[in-house]
Design a protein around this motif. Structure first.
Motif, PDB file in Angstrom:
ATOM      1  N   VAL A  14       5.063  -8.555  10.457  1.00  0.00           N
ATOM      2  CA  VAL A  14       4.490  -8.490   9.121  1.00  0.00           C
ATOM      3  C   VAL A  14       3.098  -9.104   9.240  1.00  0.00           C
ATOM      4  O   VAL A  14       2.951 -10.281   9.581  1.00  0.00           O
ATOM      5  CB  VAL A  14       5.343  -9.268   8.095  1.00  0.00           C
ATOM      6  N   VAL A  15       2.071  -8.301   9.017  1.00  0.00           N
ATOM      7  CA  VAL A  15       0.688  -8.747   9.173  1.00  0.00           C
ATOM      8  C   VAL A  15       0.225  -9.517   7.934  1.00  0.00           C
ATOM      9  O   VAL A  15      -0.492 -10.507   8.046  1.00  0.00           O
ATOM     10  CB  VAL A  15      -0.241  -7.544   9.447  1.00  0.00           C
ATOM     11  N   LEU A  16       0.647  -9.056   6.759  1.00  0.00           N
ATOM     12  CA  LEU A  16       0.206  -9.696   5.526  1.00  0.00           C
ATOM     13  C   LEU A  16       1.220  -9.439   4.422  1.00  0.00           C
ATOM     14  O   LEU A  16       1.751  -8.333   4.303  1.00  0.00           O
ATOM     15  CB  LEU A  16      -1.158  -9.131   5.090  1.00  0.00           C
ATOM     16  N   GLN A  17       1.468 -10.466   3.628  1.00  0.00           N
ATOM     17  CA  GLN A  17       2.191 -10.363   2.369  1.00  0.00           C
ATOM     18  C   GLN A  17       1.394 -11.188   1.383  1.00  0.00           C
ATOM     19  O   GLN A  17       1.237 -12.393   1.572  1.00  0.00           O
ATOM     20  CB  GLN A  17       3.612 -10.902   2.485  1.00  0.00           C
ATOM     21  N   ALA A  18       0.847 -10.537   0.340  1.00  0.00           N
ATOM     22  CA  ALA A  18      -0.030 -11.259  -0.575  1.00  0.00           C
ATOM     23  C   ALA A  18      -0.041 -10.590  -1.945  1.00  0.00           C
ATOM     24  O   ALA A  18       0.230  -9.397  -2.073  1.00  0.00           O
ATOM     25  CB  ALA A  18      -1.449 -11.305  -0.012  1.00  0.00           C
ATOM     26  N   GLU A  19      -0.377 -11.377  -2.934  1.00  0.00           N
ATOM     27  CA  GLU A  19      -0.651 -10.859  -4.269  1.00  0.00           C
ATOM     28  C   GLU A  19      -2.146 -10.587  -4.336  1.00  0.00           C
ATOM     29  O   GLU A  19      -2.957 -11.467  -4.038  1.00  0.00           O
ATOM     30  CB  GLU A  19      -0.255 -11.885  -5.333  1.00  0.00           C
ATOM     31  N   VAL A  20      -2.519  -9.354  -4.685  1.00  0.00           N
ATOM     32  CA  VAL A  20      -3.922  -8.948  -4.692  1.00  0.00           C
ATOM     33  C   VAL A  20      -4.246  -8.240  -6.000  1.00  0.00           C
ATOM     34  O   VAL A  20      -3.358  -7.870  -6.761  1.00  0.00           O
ATOM     35  CB  VAL A  20      -4.243  -8.042  -3.472  1.00  0.00           C
ATOM     36  N   ASP A  21      -5.561  -8.036  -6.203  1.00  0.00           N
ATOM     37  CA  ASP A  21      -6.025  -7.368  -7.416  1.00  0.00           C
ATOM     38  C   ASP A  21      -6.340  -5.893  -7.192  1.00  0.00           C
ATOM     39  O   ASP A  21      -6.344  -5.102  -8.129  1.00  0.00           O
ATOM     40  CB  ASP A  21      -7.285  -8.068  -7.934  1.00  0.00           C
ATOM     41  N   TYR A  22      -6.641  -5.540  -5.934  1.00  0.00           N
ATOM     42  CA  TYR A  22      -7.096  -4.183  -5.621  1.00  0.00           C
ATOM     43  C   TYR A  22      -6.907  -3.940  -4.130  1.00  0.00           C
ATOM     44  O   TYR A  22      -7.061  -4.858  -3.324  1.00  0.00           O
ATOM     45  CB  TYR A  22      -8.583  -4.050  -5.974  1.00  0.00           C
ATOM     46  N   VAL A  23      -6.607  -2.692  -3.759  1.00  0.00           N
ATOM     47  CA  VAL A  23      -6.510  -2.288  -2.362  1.00  0.00           C
ATOM     48  C   VAL A  23      -7.306  -1.004  -2.192  1.00  0.00           C
ATOM     49  O   VAL A  23      -7.159  -0.061  -2.982  1.00  0.00           O
ATOM     50  CB  VAL A  23      -5.051  -2.033  -1.925  1.00  0.00           C
ATOM     51  N   GLY A  24      -8.163  -0.952  -1.161  1.00  0.00           N
ATOM     52  CA  GLY A  24      -8.902   0.258  -0.815  1.00  0.00           C
ATOM     53  C   GLY A  24      -8.540   0.667   0.601  1.00  0.00           C
ATOM     54  O   GLY A  24      -8.461  -0.185   1.489  1.00  0.00           O
ATOM     55  N   ALA A  25      -8.302   1.956   0.819  1.00  0.00           N
ATOM     56  CA  ALA A  25      -7.872   2.413   2.144  1.00  0.00           C
ATOM     57  C   ALA A  25      -8.423   3.801   2.435  1.00  0.00           C
ATOM     58  O   ALA A  25      -8.907   4.499   1.534  1.00  0.00           O
ATOM     59  CB  ALA A  25      -6.345   2.426   2.215  1.00  0.00           C
ATOM     60  N   SER A  26      -8.316   4.195   3.700  1.00  0.00           N
ATOM     61  CA  SER A  26      -8.772   5.512   4.155  1.00  0.00           C
ATOM     62  C   SER A  26      -7.569   6.412   4.379  1.00  0.00           C
ATOM     63  O   SER A  26      -6.867   6.289   5.386  1.00  0.00           O
ATOM     64  CB  SER A  26      -9.549   5.380   5.471  1.00  0.00           C
ATOM     65  N   GLY A  27      -7.333   7.303   3.441  1.00  0.00           N
ATOM     66  CA  GLY A  27      -6.260   8.279   3.601  1.00  0.00           C
ATOM     67  C   GLY A  27      -6.758   9.477   4.387  1.00  0.00           C
ATOM     68  O   GLY A  27      -7.967   9.662   4.563  1.00  0.00           O
ATOM     69  N   VAL A  28      -5.851  10.286   4.861  1.00  0.00           N
ATOM     70  CA  VAL A  28      -6.255  11.473   5.607  1.00  0.00           C
ATOM     71  C   VAL A  28      -7.040  12.450   4.738  1.00  0.00           C
ATOM     72  O   VAL A  28      -7.813  13.258   5.245  1.00  0.00           O
ATOM     73  CB  VAL A  28      -5.057  12.184   6.276  1.00  0.00           C
ATOM     74  N   ASP A  29      -6.884  12.348   3.422  1.00  0.00           N
ATOM     75  CA  ASP A  29      -7.627  13.211   2.499  1.00  0.00           C
ATOM     76  C   ASP A  29      -8.828  12.510   1.867  1.00  0.00           C
ATOM     77  O   ASP A  29      -9.435  13.032   0.942  1.00  0.00           O
ATOM     78  CB  ASP A  29      -6.696  13.715   1.388  1.00  0.00           C
ATOM     79  N   GLY A  30      -9.156  11.304   2.339  1.00  0.00           N
ATOM     80  CA  GLY A  30     -10.310  10.580   1.822  1.00  0.00           C
ATOM     81  C   GLY A  30      -9.957   9.171   1.387  1.00  0.00           C
ATOM     82  O   GLY A  30      -8.795   8.755   1.445  1.00  0.00           O
ATOM     83  N   GLN A  31     -10.969   8.460   0.936  1.00  0.00           N
ATOM     84  CA  GLN A  31     -10.801   7.080   0.485  1.00  0.00           C
ATOM     85  C   GLN A  31     -10.025   7.061  -0.830  1.00  0.00           C
ATOM     86  O   GLN A  31     -10.168   7.961  -1.650  1.00  0.00           O
ATOM     87  CB  GLN A  31     -12.172   6.436   0.248  1.00  0.00           C
ATOM     88  N   PHE A  32      -9.232   6.013  -1.022  1.00  0.00           N
ATOM     89  CA  PHE A  32      -8.568   5.836  -2.300  1.00  0.00           C
ATOM     90  C   PHE A  32      -8.468   4.351  -2.614  1.00  0.00           C
ATOM     91  O   PHE A  32      -8.527   3.509  -1.735  1.00  0.00           O
ATOM     92  CB  PHE A  32      -7.190   6.509  -2.350  1.00  0.00           C
ATOM     93  N   GLY A  33      -8.343   4.062  -3.908  1.00  0.00           N
ATOM     94  CA  GLY A  33      -8.201   2.698  -4.369  1.00  0.00           C
ATOM     95  C   GLY A  33      -6.967   2.557  -5.236  1.00  0.00           C
ATOM     96  O   GLY A  33      -6.576   3.495  -5.935  1.00  0.00           O
ATOM     97  N   LEU A  34      -6.358   1.383  -5.150  1.00  0.00           N
ATOM     98  CA  LEU A  34      -5.125   1.118  -5.882  1.00  0.00           C
ATOM     99  C   LEU A  34      -5.289  -0.132  -6.733  1.00  0.00           C
ATOM    100  O   LEU A  34      -5.721  -1.173  -6.232  1.00  0.00           O
ATOM    101  CB  LEU A  34      -3.976   0.920  -4.898  1.00  0.00           C
ATOM    102  N   MET A  35      -4.946  -0.012  -7.994  1.00  0.00           N
ATOM    103  CA  MET A  35      -4.999  -1.130  -8.929  1.00  0.00           C
ATOM    104  C   MET A  35      -3.619  -1.289  -9.563  1.00  0.00           C
ATOM    105  O   MET A  35      -2.778  -0.400  -9.459  1.00  0.00           O
ATOM    106  CB  MET A  35      -6.050  -0.843 -10.009  1.00  0.00           C
ATOM    107  N   PRO A  36      -3.395  -2.427 -10.229  1.00  0.00           N
ATOM    108  CA  PRO A  36      -2.118  -2.594 -10.920  1.00  0.00           C
ATOM    109  C   PRO A  36      -1.836  -1.423 -11.863  1.00  0.00           C
ATOM    110  O   PRO A  36      -2.760  -0.833 -12.428  1.00  0.00           O
ATOM    111  CB  PRO A  36      -2.307  -3.898 -11.691  1.00  0.00           C
ATOM    112  N   SER A  37      -0.580  -1.072 -11.996  1.00  0.00           N
ATOM    113  CA  SER A  37      -0.092   0.020 -12.850  1.00  0.00           C
ATOM    114  C   SER A  37      -0.460   1.403 -12.311  1.00  0.00           C
ATOM    115  O   SER A  37      -0.373   2.391 -13.040  1.00  0.00           O
ATOM    116  CB  SER A  37      -0.580  -0.131 -14.293  1.00  0.00           C
TER     117      SER A  37
END
Length: 132
Positions: A14-37
């Motif tokens: 397990v590299v990380l377990q944390a409470e965060v406000d936002y996650v940004g990542a590189s999907g195979v179809d492009g960048q995406f961002g994740l927010m609560p809800s």
């Protein structure tokens, strides 16, 4: 507003377990961002950088492919390999970059070009994440 639970997991640890406000990542179809809800989703990830915001600070990580799943304010990153930026050995990543570039610049008959290209992509992404 409630945050997101972020888990970054590889087959080894397990590299990380944390409470965060936002996650940004590189999907195979492009960048995406994740927010609560965020709506539930599943995305394949490219080799690249992932970042997350926590209490106003942005943190970076390297992710070597895998999948991102979000449901019920929980983001799970299942990756082949992953490293937090602070844990990346930049000298080792630079050496891997040089080796991959050399294999690609002067391929031998038995050189696996695709494997060398992937090694170069991983090395560049690790270096980039570490230098953020």
């Amino acid at each position: 507003m409630e945050g997101l639970r972020l888990d970054i997991v590889t087959p080894d640890k397990v590299v990380l377990q944390a409470e965060v406000d936002y996650v940004g990542a590189s999907g195979v179809d492009g960048q995406f961002g994740l927010m609560p809800s965020h709506a539930a989703m599943l995305s394949a990830l490219k080799i690249g950088e992932l970042y997350y915001r926590q209490g106003g600070a942005t943190h970076w990580a390297f992710v070597s492919g895998g999948f991102a799943q979000i449901a019920d304010n929980k983001v799970t990153i299942l990756a082949e390999s992953a490293e937090l930026a602070a844990d990346i050995d930049v000298d080792r990543a630079e050496q891997a970059r040089v080796r991959a570039e050399q294999r690609l610049a002067d391929p031998k008959p038995d050189t696996d070009v695709h494997r060398a290209e992937l090694a170069l992509t991983r090395a560049i992404a690790r270096i980039s994440a570490a230098r953020r």
